[in-house]
Structure formats: structure tokens, C-alpha cells
Scaffold this motif. Structure first.
Motif, PDB file in Angstrom:
ATOM      1  N   GLY A   1       0.794  -1.224   0.000  1.00  0.00           N
ATOM      2  CA  GLY A   1       0.000   0.000   0.000  1.00  0.00           C
ATOM      3  C   GLY A   1       0.824   1.271   0.000  1.00  0.00           C
TER       4      GLY A   1
ATOM      5  N   PRO B   1       2.209   4.753  -1.386  1.00  0.00           N
ATOM      6  CA  PRO B   1       1.644   5.714  -2.343  1.00  0.00           C
ATOM      7  C   PRO B   1       2.395   5.651  -3.673  1.00  0.00           C
TER       8      PRO B   1
ATOM      9  N   GLN C   1      -5.086   6.031  -0.007  1.00  0.00           N
ATOM     10  CA  GLN C   1      -4.017   5.053   0.103  1.00  0.00           C
ATOM     11  C   GLN C   1      -2.724   5.619  -0.480  1.00  0.00           C
ATOM     12  N   GLU C   2      -2.866   6.365  -1.584  1.00  0.00           N
ATOM     13  CA  GLU C   2      -1.668   6.921  -2.198  1.00  0.00           C
ATOM     14  C   GLU C   2      -1.051   7.970  -1.295  1.00  0.00           C
ATOM     15  N   ALA C   3      -1.888   8.701  -0.572  1.00  0.00           N
ATOM     16  CA  ALA C   3      -1.384   9.776   0.260  1.00  0.00           C
ATOM     17  C   ALA C   3      -0.813   9.237   1.565  1.00  0.00           C
TER      18      ALA C   3
ATOM     19  N   GLY D   1      -0.894   5.642   2.557  1.00  0.00           N
ATOM     20  CA  GLY D   1      -0.517   4.237   2.615  1.00  0.00           C
ATOM     21  C   GLY D   1      -1.558   3.377   3.296  1.00  0.00           C
ATOM     22  N   GLU D   2      -2.612   3.992   3.823  1.00  0.00           N
ATOM     23  CA  GLU D   2      -3.665   3.216   4.480  1.00  0.00           C
ATOM     24  C   GLU D   2      -4.865   3.129   3.578  1.00  0.00           C
TER      25      GLU D   2
ATOM     26  N   ALA E   1       4.512 -15.567  -7.779  1.00  0.00           N
ATOM     27  CA  ALA E   1       3.472 -14.775  -7.131  1.00  0.00           C
ATOM     28  C   ALA E   1       3.357 -15.152  -5.655  1.00  0.00           C
ATOM     29  N   ARG E   2       3.482 -16.454  -5.382  1.00  0.00           N
ATOM     30  CA  ARG E   2       3.408 -16.909  -3.995  1.00  0.00           C
ATOM     31  C   ARG E   2       4.591 -16.361  -3.197  1.00  0.00           C
ATOM     32  N   ALA E   3       5.778 -16.424  -3.815  1.00  0.00           N
ATOM     33  CA  ALA E   3       6.983 -15.979  -3.112  1.00  0.00           C
ATOM     34  C   ALA E   3       6.926 -14.491  -2.802  1.00  0.00           C
ATOM     35  N   LEU E   4       6.185 -13.721  -3.625  1.00  0.00           N
ATOM     36  CA  LEU E   4       6.084 -12.283  -3.380  1.00  0.00           C
ATOM     37  C   LEU E   4       5.034 -11.970  -2.329  1.00  0.00           C
ATOM     38  N   GLY E   5       4.308 -12.995  -1.876  1.00  0.00           N
ATOM     39  CA  GLY E   5       3.330 -12.765  -0.821  1.00  0.00           C
ATOM     40  C   GLY E   5       1.957 -12.363  -1.321  1.00  0.00           C
ATOM     41  N   LEU E   6       1.594 -12.763  -2.558  1.00  0.00           N
ATOM     42  CA  LEU E   6       0.226 -12.514  -3.032  1.00  0.00           C
ATOM     43  C   LEU E   6      -0.698 -13.589  -2.468  1.00  0.00           C
ATOM     44  N   ALA E   7      -1.885 -13.184  -2.059  1.00  0.00           N
ATOM     45  CA  ALA E   7      -2.859 -14.150  -1.556  1.00  0.00           C
ATOM     46  C   ALA E   7      -3.403 -14.955  -2.737  1.00  0.00           C
TER      47      ALA E   7
ATOM     48  N   ARG F   1      -5.717 -13.290  -5.226  1.00  0.00           N
ATOM     49  CA  ARG F   1      -5.040 -12.269  -6.029  1.00  0.00           C
ATOM     50  C   ARG F   1      -4.141 -12.896  -7.073  1.00  0.00           C
TER      51      ARG F   1
ATOM     52  N   LEU G   1      -4.871 -11.443 -10.579  1.00  0.00           N
ATOM     53  CA  LEU G   1      -3.905 -10.480 -11.119  1.00  0.00           C
ATOM     54  C   LEU G   1      -2.866 -11.120 -12.029  1.00  0.00           C
TER      55      LEU G   1
END
Lengths: 302, 392
Positions: A104, A106, B208-210, B212-213, B295-301, B304, B308
Motif C-alpha cells: 500500500g 503511495p 491510500q496513495e497519500a 498508505g492506508e 506470485a506466492r513468493a512475493l506474498g500474493l494471496a 489475487r 492479477l
């Protein structure tokens, strides 16, 4: 940083890893080496829970990985694989930014990070918008490394990272990895079946055979004679001897007292391997190290 | 031995662009032959029609058809023209084809994923389904489903699995929404809710961009989607629902799906879904295993990884054969004739029997199927280009 505590892994009836205990200190570039089928990749995959131990404990940063959330653990550990690891439908920039996006970050921060990483792995920033299919093997591997480093993990796992590129590029990438390791101070665990590659890269060596630990420790110590018969067979005596020399420094081996007048000069930071080569080329049995001297007998193990 | 260089064959009469006179002559001869054969066929047809006292032409389209058609999406009586009768048939074809494509795609994707499941029971069951359905003739399956539908109880003993839903020999009865102002406002409320949800999603993305949440938007989104129409119902009045009521020997009110339509739709969906399932499975399996690993190693669920990484790459393998299946389903809907659903071919057959204008009617439905198929291909090709893997 990474500790294996009496770890075994079972796949059905076969036991891929048997009772391995080894610890990797922070900042090490540890190389797992052994013939194929020796369990080195399985051992690597235990670290980010891509494999699970049937017995024993794996600790990363002091915590048992069995208790960690796999997705979060994997995002905190970089992973580079031999090939096919890049997503062909995404641009290079999006590939590199995968984990930061999952975390997440930015957008501007991700873009800045991508630029920084392309510079670190010495890739042209113009490649950022290209697709992986447009890259050469060496470039793709650099992108893979950049992607693994994206979220600034303190641990990097590399599974045969240079297996799919030609020998010349492989040599280049090895030098690059040594440089990046020195510059970032990451703890790196790398798997290879190439003993020469292992000797060239490793600060620490972990040698496996048929799932069991044969030897582990600092590379210079393992390379010093008398090496175990299996190590001699695996690495070859010449490579072991040369590697030992290249890990020791002239300044540490030089003796007091001036050298004869005609002796060639060598810097104290140079390795004993460089001293050996200079002796060969000049036909000189003694080298001058400032006010001290280095006789050829100083190259022998003490 | 001396080396010999092969001399290029010398054209008889060199023409610009590297073509030869010989090539041009051959092509001209072929074109003339095609024209001659076509002309002789056309004359032959006119002669045969004249012998039966018929004249070639489309004038019959404006005559009264006198064909009774049970199901029509537009108003129709047997007194209407052939043109209208054929239009009713076409609409019936399109209705079953469009619904069939949508349902077969959904069922096919689910079956394809189930075929790759790690659960052996689920995998085995789907495998059995696919093999049985793919390897028996569609006509047989349609007759089978029609027979099953006809075995349903009579109207007075209609099955009532859900309130307002009746299943009987006469088909499926469902409640109908009446087109009134309340329905209009309910529709507006749904639209407003969707737009509000989208705005919320945009705001959260910016957040989120501003920072991170990011907060999940599905809870307020769903609340909007259901809350707004309900609120509108309270303020303006709920849309009228016409419930089917049993009166005498039949139902009154509500929407009817005839047994023929129901059996045809069921048969086409179940048949085509089996093929789509195999296409989806093959598409997913065509993605290299390393992609899952990476994808698994990068921590994608897992969800996803599928959405993706795997599906976008599988689509380029899935779409071309999927298009063929859509075309097949549309054309297979002409088998409706065996169970008596009044689709285009069924109406056209009756028209031929009554007028004798076989060539014209067949030309019409060939043209119609050709247009439907070409439009489908065009749309799917455009979609394929949009999702295709770009190389650079």
C-alpha cells in the motif's frame, strides 16, 4: 538472522532434508551448495514458508516462521528465482513495484523506488515501461533482483539466480551481486549447484549432500586445508586453494623486515591470490609490502 | 566438380511486382469458372421454380403468415406477415443465445476451476460431468431435458420451491416487476448507489496513495446498494410485483418461461459449459508454473494470484476457442426445432412449407446466422486485442 534448528522435511516417503542445524549471521552472503537432489532449494524455501518442516524449527529474525503469517513473511523477504519469475503482462516498473503496491505504498513513492532500484542494478531507466519479453536474459535477471529488493527487505533468498543466463553474463551478474551485497549489507541466502560460483560469492558456505549437512562455516575456514574429501571432490583442490588465497589479505600474512631490492611492490589490501599471480608473472619468490616483505612460503596455510 | 548456381525461373512475361502472366491467367480462369457455375445454378433454380409455378422474389414476406407462435417478445398474431413471424423467430433465437452464452460462461468457468481443484472428489465429479456431456449428441440431450420438463407435475400440483416460483408442465412461472414509476425510481436509486460506491472507491484509493492506508469499501458500498432502493421504496412507494396466482387450470399474472424454452436453455447451457470448462482449464494450465511460484513468493494471496497474475495470462489462450463456443451455442440453438421451440429455423421451416420459397427463406436465415456470428467474432476479437499480451 536465519537459524535452522534440527530441521527435517519429508515429501511422502522421501526425506529431502534430514536434521539440518545451521545459523546464518546478519550481513552474510551464505551459499547453499551441493549436487542436485541434495535438498538445498527445499532448505531455502523453508525460510519464507514455501515449504514446511516435518520436524525442527526455522527461525527468521529470532521468530519461529511456523507462527508467522505466510503472506507478511514473504513480503518481508526478497525472493529471486531462476527464470519465469517476471509477470509478462506487466511492465518492468509494475513488476518491480509489486510488493510495495501490496504494502500500500503511495504511487509517487513506488515510482521513486523503481527508479532507485533500476540504478542500483544498473539498468537503463528507459526500460521501465518495457514488457519483460523485450529484455535480454541478463536484463530480466536484474529486474528480478530489483523486484526482490523493492520493499527493502533485510533478507534476500536467491534460487539458482544465474542458472538461465550465458556464462559471460553470469560472471557479470556475480560481480554485480557482490557489489550490491557490499553496498546494502543484506543477509543473502543463495542456492547454486555450481561449486565455482559458490566459492566466488560466498562469505559463508553451507554444503549439503543427500539432505544432510556436510560442512558449514566461513568460506575461508572451509577452504583451508586439510579439506574434507567430499569438499575436495565437490570444489576441486585448485579452486579451494585459490579461493582460500583470495579471501586472505597480504597485510595479514606479510613478515617483518625489508624485501630484497628487486622485489615487486604489492599493496597490503591486495589478496594473497593477487600476490600469487604477481609472483608467477614476475618470477619473484618475495614481494615488497611497504617496509615489510611477503615470501612465497607465507602463502602456505599456517 | 564445379559449383552450380541455380538460375531463377524466368517468368514468361515479366509483370511489375514479380507476378507472372501465367499466374494472372490462372486466376482469371478460376474467376470465370466460378461465375459460370454460379450463373448456371441460378438459371437452374429459376427453371425449377417456374416448373412449380413459383417466382423468385421476396414479395411473400408481406403476405399474412397464419403461423401460430406461442412465444413472442413483440406483439404477434397469426394474421401478421411472414416478415414479422421471422422477426419473432429471430428474437426467440437471440433470447436463448444471449442468455445461454452468459449462463454457459459462468457455469463453464466454475466447472473449469473445479476441474483444477485439489479436492479429488470435486475434481472427479466435474471430470465425469464433462466427459459424459461432451461425448453424447446434443440433440439427444435436448430431447432428454424436454422429456424431463414434461414429466413435471400438472399445473394444479405445481412445485413451489420458493414463494412466487412455480414449476409445472407449463414451464416456470416467476413474479413479474410491473413497469411503473416506482420501478423507475428504484432503478435510479440503484444507479445513484453505484456511482456513490465508485466515488468512495476513488477517495479511498487517493487516501491510500497519500497515507498508505486503505479502508475496505464493500461494507458502506453494499449498504448504499441495498439501502437506497429500500429508502426510495418507503418514500415513493415500492414497485408493484405481479405474483403468479393459480386460477382454474392455469396461472394468471407473472412471467412464463415455456417448457420448450426452459429445456432448450438448460440443454445448451449444460452442453456448452462442458466445453468452456475444458477451455478454461487448458488456459489456466497454459500459464507456466513459475508464475504461481513467483506470485506466492512475493506474498500474493491465492485469490489475487488467480485474478492479477494467472487469469490475465490465461485469457489470451481462452478467448479464441471461447468465441467458437459462443458461435456454436448460437447455431446449436437451431436444434430447438426438435423440441418445438419457435426459433428462427423453426419459423423458417414452416414458412418454407407454406410458401415453397425455400431458396429465399434459407438465404434469409443463412444471412442472419452469418451476421450474428460475424458480430460475435468482431466483439470477441476486439476484447481479445484489449487483453492480449503486449510484447513491448
Amino acid at each position: 538472522m536465519i537459524e535452522f534448528d534440527d530441521v527435517s522435511v519429508r515429501f511422502g516417503a522421501a526425506e529431502a532434508v534430514r536434521g539440518v542445524s545451521v545459523a546464518i549471521p546478519p550481513g552474510a552472503l551464505a551459499v547453499l551448495v551441493g549436487p542436485s537432489g541434495s535438498g538445498k532449494t527445499t532448505l531455502l524455501r523453508l525460510v519464507n514458508r514455501m515449504a514446511t518442516p516435518s520436524a525442527g524449527q526455522v527461525r527468521v529474525r529470532g521468530e519461529d516462521v511456523a507462527l508467522a503469517d505466510p503472506a507478511r513473511l514473504r513480503r518481508s523477504v526478497g525472493y529471486v528465482m531462476q527464470s519465469m519469475g517476471l509477470f509478462p503482462h506487466w511492465s518492468v516498473a509494475r513488476n518491480i513495484g509489486t510488493v510495495p503496491a501490496l504494502l500500500g505504498w503511495p504511487q509517487p513513492r513506488i515510482a521513486a523506488r523503481v527508479e532507485e532500484l533500476l540504478a542500483l542494478v544498473r539498468l537503463d531507466p528507459a526500460l521501465a515501461q518495457r514488457r519483460p519479453a523485450a529484455l535480454s536474459g541478463g536484463q530480466a535477471q536484474r529486474v528480478g533482483l530489483a523486484r526482490a529488493l523493492a520493499a527493502d527487505p533485510d533478507i534476500l533468498l536467491m534460487d539458482e539466480p544465474f542458472g538461465a543466463v550465458d556464462p559471460i553474463v553470469r560472471r557479470e551478474l556475480r560481480a554485480e551481486l557482490t557489489r550490491i551485497h557490499a553496498a546494502t549489507g543484506k543477509t543473502i541466502l543463495l542456492v547454486t549447484h555450481d561449486p565455482i560460483e559458490a566459492l566466488e560469492l560466498a562469505t559463508h558456505l553451507i554444503v549439503l549432500r543427500e539432505g544432510q549437512l556436510v560442512a558449514a562455516g566461513e568460506a575461508a575456514a572451509l577452504a583451508a586445508p586439510p579439506a574434507a574429501p567430499f569438499l575436495r571432490a565437490l570444489f576441486g583442490p585448485e579452486a579451494l586453494a585459490l579461493r582460500r588465497l583470495s579471501l586472505l589479505r597480504v597485510g595479514d600474512a606479510a613478515l617483518d623486515g625489508p624485501a630484497p631490492d628487486a622485489a615487486p611492490e604489492i599493496a597490503p589490501e591486495a589478496s594473497l591470490a593477487e600476490a600469487w599471480i604477481l609472483m608467477q608473472e614476475r618470477g619473484a619468490p618475495v614481494l615488497a609490502v611497504g617496509a615489510r616483505h611477503l615470501p612465497w612460503s607465507a602463502l602456505l596455510p599456517r | 566438380m564445379s559449383s552450380t548456381a541455380l538460375a531463377p525461373p524466368r517468368p514468361l512475361i515479366p509483370l511489375p511486382g514479380g507476378t507472372t502472366m501465367r499466374g494472372v491467367l490462372w486466376q482469371a480462369a478460376l474467376a470465370i469458372a466460378v461465375i459460370l457455375i454460379g450463373w448456371s445454378l441460378y438459371n437452374n433454380m429459376l427453371a425449377n421454380m417456374a416448373a412449380r409455378g413459383l417466382q423468385f422474389g421476396f414479395g411473400f414476406l408481406n403476405r399474412s403468415a397464419g403461423i401460430p407462435i406461442g412465444e413472442h417478445l413483440i406483439p404477434y398474431t397469426p394474421a401478421d406477415t411472414y416478415q414479422r413471424a421471422l422477426t419473432v423467430g429471430l428474437l426467440n433465437t437471440l433470447r436463448v443465445a444471449v442468455l445461454g452464452v452468459v449462463l454457459a460462461t459462468i457455469l463453464g468457468i466454475l466447472l473449469g476451476l473445479a476441474r483444477l481443484s485439489s479436492n479429488p472428489l470435486l475434481r472427479g465429479l466435474t471430470g465425469g460431468y464433462i466427459e459424459v456431456i461432451r461425448n453424447t449428441p446434443l440433440v439427444l440431450q435436448l430431447v432428454f431435458w424436454h422429456a424431463i420438463v414434461l414429466q413435471l407435475p400438472s399445473v394444479r400440483q405445481a412445485l413451489n420451491p420458493l414463494p412466487g416460483l412455480y414449476l409445472s408442465q407449463r414451464g416456470l412461472k416467476v413474479p413479474a416487476l410491473m413497469a411503473d414509476s416506482a420501478l423507475f425510481w428504484a432503478g435510479v436509486a440503484v444507479l445513484v448507489a453505484l456511482v456513490a460506491w465508485w466515488l468512495l472507491l476513488r477517495r479511498e484509493r487517493a487516501r491510500q496513495e497519500a497515507t498508505g492506508e486503505r479502508r475496505a469499501t464493500w461494507a458502506p458500498g453494499l449498504a448504499l446498494l441495498f439501502g437506497l432502493p429500500i429508502l426510495a421504496g418507503y418514500v415513493i412507494g415500492a414497485p408493484t410485483v405481479e405474483w403468479p396466482v393459480l386460477a382454474g387450470f392455469n396461472f394468471r399474472g407473472g412471467l412464463t418461461l415455456s417448457p420448450e424454452f426452459f429445456a432448450l436453455l438448460l440443454g445448451l447451457v449444460i452442453y456448452t459449459a462442458a466445453f468452456i470448462a475444458e477451455i478454461v482449464r487448458a488456459g489456466i494450465q497454459s500459464v507456466q508454473r513459475g508464475q504461481w511460484e513467483a506470485a506466492r513468493a512475493l506474498g500474493l494471496a491465492p485469490g489475487r494470484i488467480m485474478r492479477l497474475v494467472i487469469l490475465p495470462q490465461a485469457l489470451r489462450v481462452i478467448i479464441p476457442p471461447l468465441t467458437s463456443q459462443y458461435l456454436n451455442l448460437t447455431k446449436n440453438s437451431s436444434l430447438a426445432v426438435v423440441i418445438g421451440y419457435p426459433d428462427l429455423v423453426s419459423v423458417a421451416n414452416t414458412s418454407i412449407n407454406q410458401t415453397g420459397q425455400a431458396v429465399e427463406v434459407i438465404a434469409i436465415f443463412m444471412a442472419v446466422y452469418l451476421i450474428i456470428s460475424l458480430v460475435t467474432s468482431l466483439l470477441m476479437n476486439a476484447y481479445n486485442r484489449a487483453v492480449a499480451l503486449k510484447e513491448r
